[in-house]
Write a protein that holds these residues in place. Structure first.
Motif, PDB file in Angstrom:
ATOM      1  N   HIS A  29       0.687  -1.107   0.076  1.00  0.00           N
ATOM      2  CA  HIS A  29       0.144  -0.005  -0.065  1.00  0.00           C
ATOM      3  C   HIS A  29       0.974   1.888  -0.081  1.00  0.00           C
ATOM      4  O   HIS A  29       1.479   1.944   0.513  1.00  0.00           O
ATOM      5  CB  HIS A  29      -0.847   0.146   1.852  1.00  0.00           C
ATOM      6  CG  HIS A  29      -2.057   1.035   1.658  1.00  0.00           C
ATOM      7  ND1 HIS A  29      -3.382   1.157   1.004  1.00  0.00           N
ATOM      8  CD2 HIS A  29      -1.535   1.919   1.725  1.00  0.00           C
ATOM      9  CE1 HIS A  29      -4.091   1.730   0.782  1.00  0.00           C
ATOM     10  NE2 HIS A  29      -3.286   2.428   1.554  1.00  0.00           N
ATOM     11  N   LEU A  30       0.856   2.129  -1.072  1.00  0.00           N
ATOM     12  CA  LEU A  30       1.074   3.594  -0.960  1.00  0.00           C
ATOM     13  C   LEU A  30       0.637   4.830  -0.658  1.00  0.00           C
ATOM     14  O   LEU A  30      -0.746   4.762  -1.204  1.00  0.00           O
ATOM     15  CB  LEU A  30       1.491   3.298  -3.034  1.00  0.00           C
ATOM     16  CG  LEU A  30       2.797   3.060  -2.760  1.00  0.00           C
ATOM     17  CD1 LEU A  30       2.356   3.150  -4.547  1.00  0.00           C
ATOM     18  CD2 LEU A  30       3.886   3.831  -2.544  1.00  0.00           C
ATOM     19  N   LEU A  76       7.927  10.571  -6.526  1.00  0.00           N
ATOM     20  CA  LEU A  76       7.192  10.033  -5.860  1.00  0.00           C
ATOM     21  C   LEU A  76       7.670  10.299  -4.669  1.00  0.00           C
ATOM     22  O   LEU A  76       8.364   9.209  -4.701  1.00  0.00           O
ATOM     23  CB  LEU A  76       5.682   9.315  -5.695  1.00  0.00           C
ATOM     24  CG  LEU A  76       5.150   9.414  -6.442  1.00  0.00           C
ATOM     25  CD1 LEU A  76       4.190   8.482  -6.215  1.00  0.00           C
ATOM     26  CD2 LEU A  76       4.509  10.324  -6.683  1.00  0.00           C
ATOM     27  N   LEU A  77       7.389  10.448  -3.278  1.00  0.00           N
ATOM     28  CA  LEU A  77       8.139  10.497  -2.074  1.00  0.00           C
ATOM     29  C   LEU A  77       6.740   9.900  -0.951  1.00  0.00           C
ATOM     30  O   LEU A  77       5.952  10.204  -1.221  1.00  0.00           O
ATOM     31  CB  LEU A  77       8.463  11.962  -1.240  1.00  0.00           C
ATOM     32  CG  LEU A  77       9.995  11.825  -1.353  1.00  0.00           C
ATOM     33  CD1 LEU A  77      10.250  13.164  -0.398  1.00  0.00           C
ATOM     34  CD2 LEU A  77      11.073  10.479  -1.207  1.00  0.00           C
ATOM     35  N   ALA A  78       6.414   8.626  -0.388  1.00  0.00           N
ATOM     36  CA  ALA A  78       5.795   7.841   0.022  1.00  0.00           C
ATOM     37  C   ALA A  78       5.976   7.560   0.933  1.00  0.00           C
ATOM     38  O   ALA A  78       7.321   6.388   1.460  1.00  0.00           O
ATOM     39  CB  ALA A  78       4.983   7.714  -1.744  1.00  0.00           C
ATOM     40  N   HIS A  79       4.555   7.051   1.672  1.00  0.00           N
ATOM     41  CA  HIS A  79       5.215   6.047   3.075  1.00  0.00           C
ATOM     42  C   HIS A  79       4.570   4.763   2.348  1.00  0.00           C
ATOM     43  O   HIS A  79       3.344   4.508   1.643  1.00  0.00           O
ATOM     44  CB  HIS A  79       4.433   6.558   4.519  1.00  0.00           C
ATOM     45  CG  HIS A  79       5.350   6.920   5.385  1.00  0.00           C
ATOM     46  ND1 HIS A  79       4.664   8.216   4.927  1.00  0.00           N
ATOM     47  CD2 HIS A  79       5.318   6.772   5.737  1.00  0.00           C
ATOM     48  CE1 HIS A  79       5.682   9.243   5.775  1.00  0.00           C
ATOM     49  NE2 HIS A  79       6.262   8.641   6.769  1.00  0.00           N
ATOM     50  N   TYR A  80       5.542   3.623   2.346  1.00  0.00           N
ATOM     51  CA  TYR A  80       4.911   2.097   1.879  1.00  0.00           C
ATOM     52  C   TYR A  80       5.071   1.392   2.828  1.00  0.00           C
ATOM     53  O   TYR A  80       5.678   0.732   3.738  1.00  0.00           O
ATOM     54  CB  TYR A  80       5.815   1.456   0.644  1.00  0.00           C
ATOM     55  CG  TYR A  80       4.938   0.285  -0.215  1.00  0.00           C
ATOM     56  CD1 TYR A  80       4.651   0.695  -0.833  1.00  0.00           C
ATOM     57  CD2 TYR A  80       6.652  -0.512   0.462  1.00  0.00           C
ATOM     58  CE1 TYR A  80       4.077  -0.479  -1.152  1.00  0.00           C
ATOM     59  CE2 TYR A  80       5.487  -1.598  -0.759  1.00  0.00           C
ATOM     60  CZ  TYR A  80       4.602  -1.481  -1.493  1.00  0.00           C
ATOM     61  OH  TYR A  80       3.960  -3.366  -2.230  1.00  0.00           O
ATOM     62  N   GLU A 108       6.514  -0.192   7.628  1.00  0.00           N
ATOM     63  CA  GLU A 108       5.930   0.366   6.853  1.00  0.00           C
ATOM     64  C   GLU A 108       7.799   1.243   6.506  1.00  0.00           C
ATOM     65  O   GLU A 108       8.292   1.224   7.669  1.00  0.00           O
ATOM     66  CB  GLU A 108       4.795   1.784   7.536  1.00  0.00           C
ATOM     67  CG  GLU A 108       5.136   2.689   6.817  1.00  0.00           C
ATOM     68  CD  GLU A 108       4.064   3.725   7.203  1.00  0.00           C
ATOM     69  OE1 GLU A 108       3.810   5.355   7.633  1.00  0.00           O
ATOM     70  OE2 GLU A 108       2.755   3.158   7.443  1.00  0.00           O
ATOM     71  N   MET A 109       7.589   2.184   5.403  1.00  0.00           N
ATOM     72  CA  MET A 109       9.016   2.802   5.464  1.00  0.00           C
ATOM     73  C   MET A 109       8.670   4.201   4.523  1.00  0.00           C
ATOM     74  O   MET A 109       7.949   3.881   3.785  1.00  0.00           O
ATOM     75  CB  MET A 109      10.035   1.480   4.696  1.00  0.00           C
ATOM     76  CG  MET A 109       9.803   1.525   3.324  1.00  0.00           C
ATOM     77  SD  MET A 109      10.865   0.371   2.780  1.00  0.00           S
ATOM     78  CE  MET A 109      10.433  -1.272   4.150  1.00  0.00           C
ATOM     79  N   THR A 112      12.383   2.544  -6.776  1.00  0.00           N
ATOM     80  CA  THR A 112      11.770   2.692  -5.680  1.00  0.00           C
ATOM     81  C   THR A 112      13.122   2.509  -4.807  1.00  0.00           C
ATOM     82  O   THR A 112      14.236   1.765  -5.285  1.00  0.00           O
ATOM     83  CB  THR A 112      10.504   1.439  -5.194  1.00  0.00           C
ATOM     84  OG1 THR A 112      10.415   1.643  -4.100  1.00  0.00           O
ATOM     85  CG2 THR A 112      11.476   0.374  -5.507  1.00  0.00           C
ATOM     86  N   GLY A 113      12.913   2.601  -3.413  1.00  0.00           N
ATOM     87  CA  GLY A 113      13.422   2.009  -2.029  1.00  0.00           C
ATOM     88  C   GLY A 113      13.753   3.364  -1.430  1.00  0.00           C
ATOM     89  O   GLY A 113      12.555   3.601  -1.222  1.00  0.00           O
TER      90      GLY A 113
END
Length: 108
Positions: free
Chosen positions: A61-62, A74-78, A85-86, A105-106
């Protein structure tokens, strides 16, 4: 504060995030150009294997915090069931046909 998925600027990226969050593998795969590639933390990965492990079998989930480069970064919580979560970064290359030819991604 997160950005609502419907408000993401780039249509392909918006559809990518929607497919991830809906756990819709068919819609996700339809967004990818033939031969699409990806990298995680700077290393190229097998796209099919990574997508299955990191998104679909682990309920990825993003939640997007910020977008730049016309919505293609994007900057996101994944989060997923495997890693929790990170904070992550995502970069998308979208072809003229509107399909994603590469994403990276990373951890951010």
């Amino acid at each position: 504060m997160t950005i609502q998925t419907a408000r993401l600027s780039d249509p392909a990226v918006r559809a990518f995030v929607s497919a991830v969050n809906a756990h819709d593998r068919e819609a996700f795969l339809a967004l990818l150009a033939p031969g699409a590639t990806m990298a995680d933390d700077g290393s190229d990965r097998d796209l099919d294997e990574w997508v299955d492990r990191e998104i679909f079998s682990s309920h990825g989930h993003l939640d997007v915090d910020n977008e730049s480069n016309g919505g293609r970064c994007l900057l996101a919580h994944y989060r997923n069931d495997a890693w929790g979560e990170m904070r992550t970064r995502w970069h998308f290359t979208v072809g003229e046909d509107g399909r994603i030819s590469r994403f990276e991604t990373g951890q951010a």
